[in-house]
Structure formats: structure tokens, C-alpha cells
Design a protein around this motif. Structure first.
Motif, PDB file in Angstrom:
ATOM      1  N   GLU A 119       0.854  -1.124   0.052  1.00 32.10           N
ATOM      2  CA  GLU A 119       0.196   0.059  -0.020  1.00 32.10           C
ATOM      3  C   GLU A 119       0.833   1.134  -0.171  1.00 32.10           C
ATOM      4  N   GLN A 120       0.282   2.192  -0.777  1.00 33.17           N
ATOM      5  CA  GLN A 120       1.031   3.551  -0.521  1.00 33.17           C
ATOM      6  C   GLN A 120      -0.106   4.620  -0.426  1.00 33.17           C
ATOM      7  N   GLU A 121       0.216   5.503   0.739  1.00 28.52           N
ATOM      8  CA  GLU A 121      -0.685   6.724   0.789  1.00 28.52           C
ATOM      9  C   GLU A 121      -0.058   7.869   0.638  1.00 28.52           C
ATOM     10  N   GLY A 122      -0.384   8.737  -0.217  1.00 32.42           N
ATOM     11  CA  GLY A 122       0.149   9.992  -0.561  1.00 32.42           C
ATOM     12  C   GLY A 122       1.664   9.943  -0.772  1.00 32.42           C
ATOM     13  N   ASN A 123       2.493  10.583  -0.256  1.00 29.87           N
ATOM     14  CA  ASN A 123       3.911  10.584  -0.262  1.00 29.87           C
ATOM     15  C   ASN A 123       4.757   9.762   0.495  1.00 29.87           C
ATOM     16  N   MET A 124       3.816   8.944   1.295  1.00 28.77           N
ATOM     17  CA  MET A 124       4.401   8.088   2.211  1.00 28.77           C
ATOM     18  C   MET A 124       4.867   6.983   1.630  1.00 28.77           C
TER      19      MET A 124
END
Length: 175
Positions: free
Chosen positions: A62-67
């Protein structure tokens, strides 16, 4: 019995697939370092070893935004079996970690009675502080405790009370 593996497998079994940060946050929220030998920082390494052992598996990334991307792990069939083994062993095994103070007391002949008393008083005072802290934490946590959490919390309170009683007995008998 490995407490870290028991915690990780238990968390995944109870709450479903999670990434390492979620598992670490759960360990911090549960304050596992206070009542087990689990260090939240060791959970990432444990997850990688457990994946290599086949008891957890990568479910997705998973990847949220710039995380940065996060790997989500789930428990495998072998993981369910290992969870049961660790849980059952932990429930059956009575373990009191040895306290090196008992050994050290055998070798205090070169110390004065006042020095021994001062050291043991300091130990007693530290235990009393920990007990007071646990009592405060217990009062704060009480409204939020679910199921068996309340009785497991009390387990630590009783152990600290017993340690305090022993130190008081020691100090009372060595005056």
C-alpha cells in the motif's frame, strides 16, 4: 515460546492483515514492553524472518500519498498452527524470570549492613514507584479495557505488590 512471534501472529489473527507500522503501533498502544519482553522496534525484523519462515505472507503493498510503500502481511496456515503452539505453551508454562538480586545477596560480605540496606531500600523504592505508576495506568485504562485485558493488567499489579512485600520483609529482617 517466542513472545514476539506470539504477538505478531496474534495481532494478525485478531485484526487481519496489517503492515509493520500498524503492528508496531498496536504494540505501543498495548504497551507490550511493560508486560512482555517485546520491543516494538524489533517487530519489523521479526516480520521479515516470519515471512521467510512461511508463517506470514505478503498480502499486498500500500502507498498513501507521499508515504513510502508499506508491505501488508497476513497470517498463513502455518502461522495459525504456530500461533496455537506459542499460545498453548505460554498458557501452560509458568515462568518467573530469575532476579539476579538473589544471587548478588550471596556475595555482599564485603559491604556494610548500611550499604546493603541502602541498596535494597533503593530497589524497594523503585518497585514502589513502578507499582504506583501501574496503579495510575490501570485507573486510566480501566474504562477502555476489554475482555481479559483487565485481569491481565492486575497480574502485573499483583506481581509488583509481591515484590514490594518481599523487599519490605527483607528490610524488616535485616535491621
Amino acid at each position: 515460546m517466542n513472545s514476539t512471534r506470539l504477538f505478531v501472529l496474534g495481532a494478525l489473527a485478531k485484526d487481519g492483515p496489517m503492515h509493520g507500522h500498524q503492528i508496531r503501533r498496536q504494540a505501543q498502544e498495548d504497551r507490550t514492553e511493560l508486560w512482555t519482553d517485546i520491543k516494538p522496534g524489533s517487530l519489523y525484523g521479526a516480520l521479515h524472518r516470519m515471512a521467510a519462515d512461511g508463517v506470514v505472507e505478503v498480502v499486498r503493498t500500500e502507498q498513501e500519498g507521499n508515504m513510502p510503500p508499506r508491505t501488508v502481511y497476513g497470517i498463513t496456515e502455518a502461522g495459525w498452527e504456530e500461533l496455537a503452539q506459542h499460545r498453548d505453551e505460554a498458557l501452560r508454562t509458568v515462568r518467573f524470570p530469575p532476579d539476579p538480586v538473589d544471587l548478588a545477596l550471596l556475595y555482599v560480605d564485603d559491604l556494610s549492613a548500611d550499604d546493603v540496606r541502602a541498596v535494597m531500600t533503593a530497589r524497594r523504592d523503585e518497585i514502589a514507584q513502578r507499582l504506583a505508576g501501574w496503579r495510575t495506568l490501570h485507573e486510566q485504562a480501566r474504562p477502555h479495557l476489554r475482555g481479559l485485558e483487565a485481569i491481565t493488567f492486575e497480574h502485573t499489579l499483583f506481581r509488583l505488590e509481591a515484590e514490594l512485600a518481599w523487599h519490605n520483609k527483607f528490610l524488616g529482617e535485616t535491621t
